[in-house]
Design a protein around this motif. Structure first.
Motif, PDB file in Angstrom:
ATOM      1  N   PRO A 185       0.766  -1.110  -0.083  1.00 15.34           N
ATOM      2  CA  PRO A 185      -0.114  -0.110  -0.042  1.00 15.34           C
ATOM      3  C   PRO A 185       0.961   1.314   0.044  1.00 15.34           C
ATOM      4  CG  PRO A 185      -0.786  -1.704   1.454  1.00 15.34           C
ATOM      5  CD  PRO A 185       0.732  -1.959   1.130  1.00 15.34           C
ATOM      6  N   ALA A 186       0.595   2.198  -0.717  1.00 17.69           N
ATOM      7  CA  ALA A 186       1.152   3.322  -1.040  1.00 17.69           C
ATOM      8  C   ALA A 186       0.812   4.485   0.089  1.00 17.69           C
ATOM      9  CB  ALA A 186       1.062   4.247  -2.219  1.00 17.69           C
ATOM     10  N   SER A 187       1.316   4.901   1.068  1.00 21.48           N
ATOM     11  CA  SER A 187       0.764   5.934   1.958  1.00 21.48           C
ATOM     12  C   SER A 187       0.873   7.153   1.701  1.00 21.48           C
ATOM     13  CB  SER A 187       1.425   5.682   3.353  1.00 21.48           C
ATOM     14  OG  SER A 187       2.844   5.832   3.077  1.00 21.48           O
ATOM     15  N   GLN A 188       1.836   7.438   0.591  1.00 24.18           N
ATOM     16  CA  GLN A 188       1.998   8.795   0.172  1.00 24.18           C
ATOM     17  C   GLN A 188       1.534   8.954  -1.082  1.00 24.18           C
ATOM     18  OE1 GLN A 188       3.090  11.233   2.380  1.00 24.18           O
ATOM     19  NE2 GLN A 188       3.081   9.697   3.888  1.00 24.18           N
ATOM     20  N   SER A 189       0.248   8.754  -1.431  1.00 16.35           N
ATOM     21  CA  SER A 189      -0.295   8.867  -2.993  1.00 16.35           C
ATOM     22  C   SER A 189      -1.773   9.245  -3.018  1.00 16.35           C
ATOM     23  CB  SER A 189      -0.217   7.179  -3.306  1.00 16.35           C
ATOM     24  OG  SER A 189      -1.024   7.279  -4.724  1.00 16.35           O
ATOM     25  N   SER A 190      -1.915  10.025  -4.015  1.00 20.95           N
ATOM     26  CA  SER A 190      -3.229  10.768  -4.152  1.00 20.95           C
ATOM     27  C   SER A 190      -4.236   9.531  -4.733  1.00 20.95           C
ATOM     28  CB  SER A 190      -3.041  11.800  -5.211  1.00 20.95           C
ATOM     29  OG  SER A 190      -2.766  11.246  -6.553  1.00 20.95           O
ATOM     30  N   ILE A 191      -3.834   8.639  -5.077  1.00 19.20           N
ATOM     31  CA  ILE A 191      -4.670   7.477  -5.491  1.00 19.20           C
ATOM     32  C   ILE A 191      -5.705   6.748  -4.475  1.00 19.20           C
ATOM     33  CG2 ILE A 191      -5.062   5.365  -6.833  1.00 19.20           C
ATOM     34  CD1 ILE A 191      -2.399   6.088  -8.494  1.00 19.20           C
ATOM     35  N   LEU A 192      -7.031   7.354  -4.336  1.00 12.41           N
ATOM     36  CA  LEU A 192      -7.545   6.702  -3.010  1.00 12.41           C
ATOM     37  C   LEU A 192      -8.021   5.296  -3.055  1.00 12.41           C
ATOM     38  CD1 LEU A 192      -8.984   7.920  -0.721  1.00 12.41           C
ATOM     39  CD2 LEU A 192     -10.977   8.654  -1.931  1.00 12.41           C
ATOM     40  N   ASN A 193      -8.247   4.528  -4.380  1.00 12.86           N
ATOM     41  CA  ASN A 193      -8.867   3.532  -4.273  1.00 12.86           C
ATOM     42  C   ASN A 193      -7.571   2.435  -4.562  1.00 12.86           C
ATOM     43  OD1 ASN A 193     -11.451   4.274  -4.114  1.00 12.86           O
ATOM     44  ND2 ASN A 193     -11.451   4.934  -6.120  1.00 12.86           N
ATOM     45  N   CYS A 194      -7.268   1.650  -3.691  1.00 14.77           N
ATOM     46  CA  CYS A 194      -6.280   0.738  -3.422  1.00 14.77           C
ATOM     47  C   CYS A 194      -6.796  -0.597  -2.888  1.00 14.77           C
ATOM     48  CB  CYS A 194      -4.921   1.342  -2.693  1.00 14.77           C
ATOM     49  SG  CYS A 194      -3.615   0.142  -2.568  1.00 14.77           S
ATOM     50  N   VAL A 195      -6.661  -1.610  -3.744  1.00 12.19           N
ATOM     51  CA  VAL A 195      -7.200  -2.722  -3.122  1.00 12.19           C
ATOM     52  C   VAL A 195      -6.559  -3.940  -3.181  1.00 12.19           C
ATOM     53  CG1 VAL A 195      -9.746  -2.096  -3.675  1.00 12.19           C
ATOM     54  CG2 VAL A 195      -8.393  -3.185  -5.515  1.00 12.19           C
ATOM     55  N   LEU A 228      -0.479  -8.345  -4.223  1.00 15.79           N
ATOM     56  CA  LEU A 228       0.048  -6.924  -4.501  1.00 15.79           C
ATOM     57  C   LEU A 228      -1.296  -5.993  -4.293  1.00 15.79           C
ATOM     58  CD1 LEU A 228      -1.218  -6.774  -7.510  1.00 15.79           C
ATOM     59  CD2 LEU A 228       1.138  -7.028  -8.232  1.00 15.79           C
ATOM     60  N   ARG A 229      -1.043  -4.792  -4.631  1.00 15.72           N
ATOM     61  CA  ARG A 229      -2.072  -3.856  -4.519  1.00 15.72           C
ATOM     62  C   ARG A 229      -2.490  -3.266  -5.953  1.00 15.72           C
ATOM     63  NH1 ARG A 229      -4.232  -4.319   0.556  1.00 15.72           N
ATOM     64  NH2 ARG A 229      -5.134  -2.262   0.522  1.00 15.72           N
ATOM     65  N   ALA A 230      -3.606  -3.299  -6.288  1.00 17.08           N
ATOM     66  CA  ALA A 230      -4.388  -2.596  -7.479  1.00 17.08           C
ATOM     67  C   ALA A 230      -4.673  -1.194  -7.184  1.00 17.08           C
ATOM     68  CB  ALA A 230      -5.157  -3.452  -8.101  1.00 17.08           C
ATOM     69  N   GLN A 231      -4.106  -0.421  -7.692  1.00 22.76           N
ATOM     70  CA  GLN A 231      -4.378   1.175  -7.684  1.00 22.76           C
ATOM     71  C   GLN A 231      -5.357   1.524  -8.926  1.00 22.76           C
ATOM     72  OE1 GLN A 231      -0.547   3.002  -5.143  1.00 22.76           O
ATOM     73  NE2 GLN A 231      -0.314   2.549  -7.297  1.00 22.76           N
ATOM     74  N   ILE A 232      -6.410   1.932  -8.462  1.00 20.40           N
ATOM     75  CA  ILE A 232      -7.538   2.372  -9.659  1.00 20.40           C
ATOM     76  C   ILE A 232      -7.327   3.766  -9.444  1.00 20.40           C
ATOM     77  CG2 ILE A 232      -9.839   2.006 -10.253  1.00 20.40           C
ATOM     78  CD1 ILE A 232      -9.921  -0.424  -8.429  1.00 20.40           C
ATOM     79  N   LYS A 233      -7.051   4.399 -10.694  1.00 19.43           N
ATOM     80  CA  LYS A 233      -6.856   6.003 -10.896  1.00 19.43           C
ATOM     81  C   LYS A 233      -8.205   6.381 -11.196  1.00 19.43           C
ATOM     82  CE  LYS A 233      -3.566   4.988 -13.659  1.00 19.43           C
ATOM     83  NZ  LYS A 233      -2.174   4.956 -14.685  1.00 19.43           N
ATOM     84  N   SER A 234      -9.280   5.651 -12.191  1.00 18.71           N
ATOM     85  CA  SER A 234     -10.324   6.378 -12.324  1.00 18.71           C
ATOM     86  C   SER A 234     -11.521   5.075 -12.512  1.00 18.71           C
ATOM     87  CB  SER A 234     -10.150   6.901 -13.723  1.00 18.71           C
ATOM     88  OG  SER A 234     -11.366   7.469 -14.308  1.00 18.71           O
ATOM     89  N   VAL A 235     -12.593   5.613 -12.094  1.00 20.86           N
ATOM     90  CA  VAL A 235     -13.675   4.562 -12.051  1.00 20.86           C
ATOM     91  C   VAL A 235     -14.830   5.263 -12.873  1.00 20.86           C
ATOM     92  CG1 VAL A 235     -15.430   3.584 -10.723  1.00 20.86           C
ATOM     93  CG2 VAL A 235     -13.308   3.639  -9.833  1.00 20.86           C
ATOM     94  N   ALA A 236     -15.544   4.646 -13.734  1.00 20.98           N
ATOM     95  CA  ALA A 236     -16.279   5.237 -14.801  1.00 20.98           C
ATOM     96  C   ALA A 236     -17.509   4.639 -14.361  1.00 20.98           C
ATOM     97  CB  ALA A 236     -16.118   4.888 -16.386  1.00 20.98           C
ATOM     98  N   LEU A 237     -18.704   5.366 -13.754  1.00 20.78           N
ATOM     99  CA  LEU A 237     -20.107   4.846 -13.328  1.00 20.78           C
ATOM    100  C   LEU A 237     -20.785   4.870 -14.591  1.00 20.78           C
ATOM    101  CD1 LEU A 237     -21.055   4.334 -10.625  1.00 20.78           C
ATOM    102  CD2 LEU A 237     -18.931   5.744 -10.649  1.00 20.78           C
TER     103      LEU A 237
END
Length: 357
Positions: free
Chosen positions: A289-299, A346-355
């Motif tokens: 997990p990246a604690s210093q990142s602007s990417i909010l969604n990390c699973v 690992l962790r997948a960091q999702i930069k954008s989600v399209a509803l």
């Protein structure tokens, strides 16, 4: 066998050959997807009986409409189906109500209520207008209503949005989603648009040169790494999520079996089901997990497999998050640097989600 659609067509017209063998669900939306000339419309026309394949078979939930092995072929007018084409094909001299009543003549008396269908498709206020007074999206909704008023056992739709501009497409898509939720009959939907397929389909069939490349539940096909060239930059998956909470900082938390993701605040109440699309290009990977990142969604995710893409120096990585697949498109250099391999957690960091709702 009941509960499914069976279609087997073998047709050679010299310049084009169709050779398909399909078993589709007898409910929900099955999309036929492929580039122009792949055989989507030809396959749909064969299902409708508008095109007779010499070696053909078609059955809907156990009722056989075509079986050339025993000389059975029901012509289109004897098949209880509805069809919607790119062109709405409305009668210009009739009002919306008149066009809808024309479809209703094919149904048993009282089988389908005109008012109910008009409300479902948002055209009740248009009933007294003529087609020339309607927008393209409104005309298509009337065409869909007319098809539904025949009380069909299956609805066949041949690129119904292809002739519309983006504004009209966005206008009609919510109504198609309503049909998805409300209809008890199966829908076969032809499209070359990945966005339409992701938004509407439950089952996906990929066609190329008249043959079936892949067929299965939507995400099972979308997440295959060996099909990356079919979707190219549109490679990605669809997540079925639930609105879990509206938070104080104008974000909404959506939950799915593999975890949770955040999106801008939604108007839907807690508990609402929402479909999301996540493109492979919008997913990055990290070993921790990246604690210093602007990417909010990390699973949390596990690597399933990898494959090269048609973009030099890039790889497509298939991961599983809970029970849901996710794709990530990263560089070959990143694969080597991080040691990406099947089985790696690992962790997948999702930069954008399209509803998609």
């Amino acid at each position: 066998m009941s509960g499914r659609i069976e279609a087997r067509f073998c047709l050679d017209r010299g310049d084009f050959a169709l050779d398909v063998d399909l078993a589709l669900p007898g409910h929900g939306v099955s999309a036929l997807f492929g580039h122009s000339g792949s055989g989507k419309t030809t396959c749909l026309r064969a299902m409708a009986g508008l095109l007779r394949a010499p070696d053909g078979f078609f059955a809907l939930n156990g009722e056989v409409w075509q079986d050339e092995a025993c000389g059975l072929f029901l012509p289109t007018h004897r098949r209880p189906l509805g069809m919607v084409f790119q062109d709405a094909g409305l009668f210009p001299h009739l009002s919306v109500r008149g066009n809808m009543k024309f479809g209703q003549r094919r149904a048993a008396a009282g089988a389908v209520a005109l008012g109910d269908i008009a409300e479902l498709l948002g055209i009740a206020h248009l009933l007294d207008r003529r087609p020339a007074q309607l927008s393209g999206g409104e005309r298509q909704r009337v065409a869909i209503a007319r098809a539904l008023l025949t009380a069909p056992r299956v609805l066949l739709m041949d690129e119904p949005l292809a002739a519309l501009d983006l504004k009209r497409k966005l206008e009609i898509l919510p109504y198609l989603e309503n049909l998805h939720r409300e209809l008890d009959i199966p829908v076969i939907y032809v499209s070359h648009s990945p966005d339409e397929v992701a938004r509407l389909a439950d089952h996906l069939v990929l066609l190329d040169a008249g043959r079936v490349v892949a067929s299965g539940p939507l995400n099972s096909v979308l997440s295959r790494t060996d099909l990356s060239t079919v979707f190219a930059d549109d490679a990605g998956v669809v997540l079925e999520t639930r609105v879990a909470e509206h938070e104080a900082d104008d974000l909404t938390r959506l939950e799915f079996p593999g975890g949770a993701i955040y999106v801008s605040r939604r108007a839907e109440p807690v508990g609402t089901r929402l479909r999301c699309r996540i493109h492979a290009r919008d997913v990055s990977l990290a070993l921790a997990p990246a604690s210093q990142s602007s990417i909010l969604n990390c699973v949390a995710a596990t690597v399933v497999d990898l494959a090269p893409t048609d973009t030099p120096g890039h790889m497509l990585v298939r991961l599983v998050v809970g029970s849901d697949p996710i794709l990530a498109r990263i560089t070959r250099r990143s694969v080597e640097k991080l040691g990406i391999r099947p089985g790696l957690a690992l962790r997948a960091q999702i930069k954008s989600v399209a509803l998609l709702a």
